[in-house]
Design a protein around this motif. Sequence first.
Motif, PDB file in Angstrom:
ATOM      1  N   GLN A   1      98.608 -77.034  14.618  1.00 53.06           N
ATOM      2  CA  GLN A   1      97.183 -77.100  14.301  1.00 53.06           C
ATOM      3  C   GLN A   1      96.730 -78.548  14.366  1.00 53.06           C
ATOM      4  O   GLN A   1      97.503 -79.461  14.065  1.00 53.06           O
ATOM      5  CB  GLN A   1      96.912 -76.518  12.913  1.00 53.06           C
ATOM      6  N   THR A   2      95.480 -78.736  14.750  1.00 56.14           N
ATOM      7  CA  THR A   2      94.941 -80.089  14.853  1.00 56.14           C
ATOM      8  C   THR A   2      94.884 -80.718  13.473  1.00 56.14           C
ATOM      9  O   THR A   2      94.245 -80.183  12.563  1.00 56.14           O
ATOM     10  CB  THR A   2      93.533 -80.067  15.470  1.00 56.14           C
ATOM     11  N   PRO A   3      95.541 -81.856  13.257  1.00 55.87           N
ATOM     12  CA  PRO A   3      95.566 -82.451  11.917  1.00 55.87           C
ATOM     13  C   PRO A   3      94.226 -83.092  11.557  1.00 55.87           C
ATOM     14  O   PRO A   3      93.398 -83.396  12.419  1.00 55.87           O
ATOM     15  CB  PRO A   3      96.673 -83.505  12.028  1.00 55.87           C
ATOM     16  N   GLN A   4      94.044 -83.286  10.241  1.00 53.89           N
ATOM     17  CA  GLN A   4      92.831 -83.949   9.770  1.00 53.89           C
ATOM     18  C   GLN A   4      92.861 -85.445  10.033  1.00 53.89           C
ATOM     19  O   GLN A   4      91.823 -86.089  10.124  1.00 53.89           O
ATOM     20  CB  GLN A   4      92.662 -83.691   8.258  1.00 53.89           C
ATOM     21  N   THR A   5      94.053 -86.005  10.146  1.00 57.49           N
ATOM     22  CA  THR A   5      94.179 -87.434  10.418  1.00 57.49           C
ATOM     23  C   THR A   5      93.674 -87.750  11.819  1.00 57.49           C
ATOM     24  O   THR A   5      93.930 -87.006  12.766  1.00 57.49           O
ATOM     25  CB  THR A   5      95.649 -87.868  10.291  1.00 57.49           C
ATOM     26  N   GLN A   6      92.954 -88.865  11.938  1.00 56.39           N
ATOM     27  CA  GLN A   6      92.414 -89.312  13.218  1.00 56.39           C
ATOM     28  C   GLN A   6      92.976 -90.675  13.565  1.00 56.39           C
ATOM     29  O   GLN A   6      93.628 -91.343  12.746  1.00 56.39           O
ATOM     30  CB  GLN A   6      90.879 -89.356  13.166  1.00 56.39           C
TER      31      GLN A   6
ATOM     32  N   ALA B   1      90.126 -87.565  17.498  1.00 55.61           N
ATOM     33  CA  ALA B   1      90.952 -86.488  16.963  1.00 55.61           C
ATOM     34  C   ALA B   1      92.292 -86.433  17.688  1.00 55.61           C
ATOM     35  O   ALA B   1      92.386 -86.747  18.877  1.00 55.61           O
ATOM     36  CB  ALA B   1      90.221 -85.150  17.102  1.00 55.61           C
TER      37      ALA B   1
ATOM     38  N   HIS C   1      97.305 -80.793  18.439  1.00 52.46           N
ATOM     39  CA  HIS C   1      98.119 -80.009  17.515  1.00 52.46           C
ATOM     40  C   HIS C   1      99.605 -80.277  17.695  1.00 52.46           C
ATOM     41  O   HIS C   1     100.410 -79.885  16.845  1.00 52.46           O
ATOM     42  CB  HIS C   1      97.831 -78.501  17.675  1.00 52.46           C
TER      43      HIS C   1
ATOM     44  N   SER D   1     101.051 -82.461  14.789  1.00 54.54           N
ATOM     45  CA  SER D   1     101.541 -81.715  13.631  1.00 54.54           C
ATOM     46  C   SER D   1     102.859 -81.014  13.948  1.00 54.54           C
ATOM     47  O   SER D   1     103.765 -80.953  13.106  1.00 54.54           O
ATOM     48  CB  SER D   1     100.493 -80.688  13.192  1.00 54.54           C
TER      49      SER D   1
END
Length: 367
Positions: free
Chosen positions: A74-79, A85, A88, A91
């Motif tokens: 899943q695409t992480p919240q960290t940028q 962005a 995935h 992660s």
Amino acid sequence: MANQYPNLAPNGSLNSDRPNTIISNIQDSATSTVNSISQSQAVQDIANGPVVEKARAEVDNTKNEFSNLAASRQTPQTQTINGQALTHYHSFFYNLLSWENPRATSISYAAIVSLIFTLRYVPVARYVLRAIYLLLGLTAAAEMIGKYAVGNGFASKMRPKRYYTIPRETLESILADVEELINFFVIEFQRIVFAEDVYMTVGAFSTSFITYWLIKFMPTWGIVLFFTTVIFFTPLAYMQNREIIDSQIASAQNLVNEQTEQLRDIAAQHTNKAVEMSQAAYQEYSAKAQELLGQTKKAAVDKGIVSPETAEKAVPEKSRFSSETTHKVLPDSPLASHDFPTAPKLEPAGQPFASEPAVAPPQPLAS
């Protein structure tokens, strides 16, 4: 007659039900034997024993860990540091290499190592080509033999009514996944090159430097195996010794900060000394210049070239440049051009200068 040949029907023909009866009896006896063996106490003890239960539990845990690993994509919240962005796969690889699912990670490492040794010692390309030409040769032979023997090829009979095609949704999902994987490597390369994390940049530099020297005397598969082991087991070693490693890193950072501060202080001291020496040299040369100017003024007054009043006006008491503020521009001098004397045209003896030609007196015009 019937007793002597039980397989014959009363009319003398072969009894067709007799073989079916024998086959069914054999099947029934085999089924009963298998059931009796499976329901025996020894088999039940083995099937419900601790070894089987442990193996079943390990299989279930392995399935769950692989499911967790797949769900971590899943695409992480960290940028990134510029607000971009991540993919995935960031992660996924973090979950894989952090040993959050140890069974899945260990099996992945074993699979990669097995693949490396397989590609090294097994001629995979030759076996693939061999399988292809054997398959095509058997297919062609079966088709030709069938056409000549029965008028219809065997391969033609096995041909499906509709050839298999990959669904569009599957292709799109595969291409999207490949795009995410490529972008993962592209983003990480740029983050390393532009030093978003200086420790990652230093690590990449060390890796490339070591690879440059290892490739001279190690084969490619050995280098791949070495770095695969390092990538998988370095995070594990860090997690098992996190407190010790963090304390060592903190002490190293403190030492670096202290050395940096010390070097900064030394540089500031040398800079101050250089400034003081420059100011002292400027003051010394200013004093010498004023002394020389005073001597020149005195010599001019003594020789009668200029009057004392004019000399006092020509050289002000204070220098135009202050020794305290060397970068400040002082206002212009109040002296004008008429305050300075005109240069004499004659030598002290009354003779004109040798560099100037004698001017003849004007002649009267003829009437």
